[in-house]
Each structure stands twice: as structure tokens, then as C-alpha cells.
Write a protein that holds these residues in place. Structure first.
Motif: not given
Length: 289
Positions: A239, A176, A146, A148, A221-223
Motif C-alpha cells: 500500500i 482496495l 494499491w 486505498v 477488493c474490499t477489507l
């Protein structure tokens, strides 16, 4: 930033700095620009200047050989400066597209803490700074790890996200995005006017949701952003490739260049990219912490 602006890398003779040079060579090749190898001789920390300069030439040759052996077709330039390494590298980075440094150096001993040069440059350099962590000299980072990016309600997040997307496209990796509004806890730097913060959030949500903004090969993607990003690193082995943050997020710069993060990242390939927008540079060419 001028597309032809060079990529700089700080060289100090350490293995970490050579690995940073290899990482920087990939960046310079992707940007089709020059890679400058910069060694700083600190008169306050050497007994013999001539010997120190000879050591600097040797370190630059070692980095150059590593880049050549790795078949990186990039134009190389080099320079030896004299003075405080942190201040000299920061000033040398004026007008550069990116400054790259290893996560630790050959002078990681008293009076400086381990990684002090890298962490201080992440705070004061007038351009974006990559603190490079790479386990092996010539093997590239594993794919599909990822990228990030921390995305908050501040306008700088557009630059952060674009940098993450560019790196993801270059590396064939997913993104991410850790967002501050996903859990209802806005970042304290957001404007007190809720309309301002709402505008940035709406803009960023639209950007994240619109596939036209993304390369066909980039997945995103999201968090929610956790309170401590080092905890996320400790429990998420995937990650491992790159963490992208704004230079104005001093809290995250501190977290990701501090002792806890160094322990969490030990044995990984996770580098830190601290993104600085060009309009944040001070009149003296060095952005204050």
C-alpha cells in the motif's frame, strides 16, 4: 466541480514541494487543465521582503524547470502571494479542482511542527487536498501499488470511491476499499436511523459489486477498516501509492497526517488524497475544521 478548474500546488523552495509539483502536473495533464504554482511569502517570518520575493521567483523557476524536464505537457501559471501560507493557499484553492502540497516544507521548524502546512490544509482547504510523498524527483511511482479508499456509511463515500477509481484508472493500479460495515462496526458519523445507514451501505455494496461502474482495467477488493490505519501502513508495504479519505473523516485525517503515519510512510511513495465534496464549502470559501 468545473472540469476546467485548475490544479494548484504550493511551492516553497523545498524538494518536497517540487516533487509535489511533478505529481500535480500529472494530475493537471490527466484532467486537461491548468497547473498553477503558488508561492506564499510570509511577512511575519522574513526579514527582507524583496529578498523573500526573489527567493519565491527562484523556487517557481526550479519547479517549472522540473516539470518541463519531465516532459509534462501542461499549461503553467504562477502567482506569488503575501500572508500566512496556510490561509493564503486555502483561499487560493477556491474554485480549484485540487490543491497539492509536499508532505513537508522548507519552513518545517519552530514554531510550526513538521508537515504543519500540509496537515492544516487537509483540514481547512475548500477543495480536495493531496499531501504528496514522492521519493525521487523524476521517476514515476511504481505501478501495481494499491490505491486505498476508506468507504463508510456516509454519502461522501460515493465521492471518495469515485476519486479512488479515477486515480486507479489513471495510474493502472488496483483499488482496495476499506469498509466500515465489513466487521459490523459502523462509523459513528453514520445517521442514527439504521435505515439511512443501511441505504448507504446497500448503495455502496451495489456499486462495488457492479462491474459496469468500473473501468475494464481497474481491479477492486474490499477489507474491513482497521481501527488504526497507520498500523495497516506499517505492515503492508504494497500500500504505497495513494490513500483516499473523506475530508469529513477528521479522525483519519489526523491519523494519516500525524507523527505515527509520517514514521510509517518514511521511505515510501504513499501520498494522501483528502477528498472534499463541493457542497461542504462554507460561505467564506474556507471549510471549517
Amino acid at each position: 466541480m468545473d472540469a476546467s478548474a485548475p490544479v494548484l500546488v504550493g511551492i516553497d523552495g523545498s524538494t518536497a514541494s517540487v516533487r509535489a509539483a511533478l505529481w500535480a502536473a500529472d494530475e493537471a495533464a490527466a484532467r486537461d487543465t491548468v497547473l498553477e504554482l503558488v508561492y506564499v511569502v510570509d511577512p511575519a517570518r522574513v526579514d527582507d521582503i524583496d529578498e523573500a520575493v526573489a527567493k519565491a521567483h527562484k523556487a517557481i523557476r526550479r519547479a517549472t524547470t522540473a516539470i518541463t524536464d519531465a516532459d509534462n505537457h501542461v499549461k503553467l501559471e504562477s502567482e506569488i502571494l503575501h500572508g500566512n501560507p496556510i490561509l493564503e493557499l486555502a483561499h487560493a484553492a477556491r474554485g480549484a479542482a485540487l490543491l497539492c502540497v509536499g508532505y513537508k516544507g522548507s519552513k518545517d521548524s519552530a514554531p510550526l511542527a513538521r508537515g504543519a502546512t500540509a496537515s492544516n490544509l487537509a483540514r481547512i482547504a475548500p477543495t480536495s487536498v493531496a499531501v504528496v510523498r514522492r521519493r525521487r524527483m523524476r521517476s514515476p511511482p511504481r505501478l501495481h501499488r494499491w490505491i486505498v479508499a476508506v468507504v463508510d456509511e456516509t454519502p461522501e463515500s460515493h465521492t471518495v470511491l469515485q476519486a479512488a477509481l479515477d486515480e486507479a484508472d489513471h495510474r493502472g493500479a488496483p483499488v482496495l476499499a476499506l469498509t466500515t460495515w465489513s466487521d459490523g462496526h459502523p462509523h459513528p458519523r453514520a445517521m442514527p436511523d439504521s435505515d439511512e445507514a443501511g441505504h448507504v451501505r446497500a448503495s455502496m455494496d451495489g456499486y462495488l459489486d457492479d462491474p459496469h461502474h468500473l473501468s475494464a482495467d481497474v481491479r477492486i477488493c474490499t477489507l474491513p477498516l482497521p481501527g488504526d490505519v497507520t498500523a495497516l501502513l506499517e505492515r503492508t508495504a504494497g500500500i504505497e501509492q495513494l490513500f483516499v479519505i473523506s475530508a469529513r473523516r477528521h479522525d483519519l485525517v489526523d491519523q494519516l497526517t500525524g507523527d505515527s503515519a509520517r514514521r510509517a510512510l518514511r521511505g515510501t511513495n504513499c501520498s494522501i488524497l483528502v477528498v472534499r465534496a463541493s457542497d461542504t464549502v462554507g460561505a467564506d470559501g474556507v471549510t471549517p475544521a
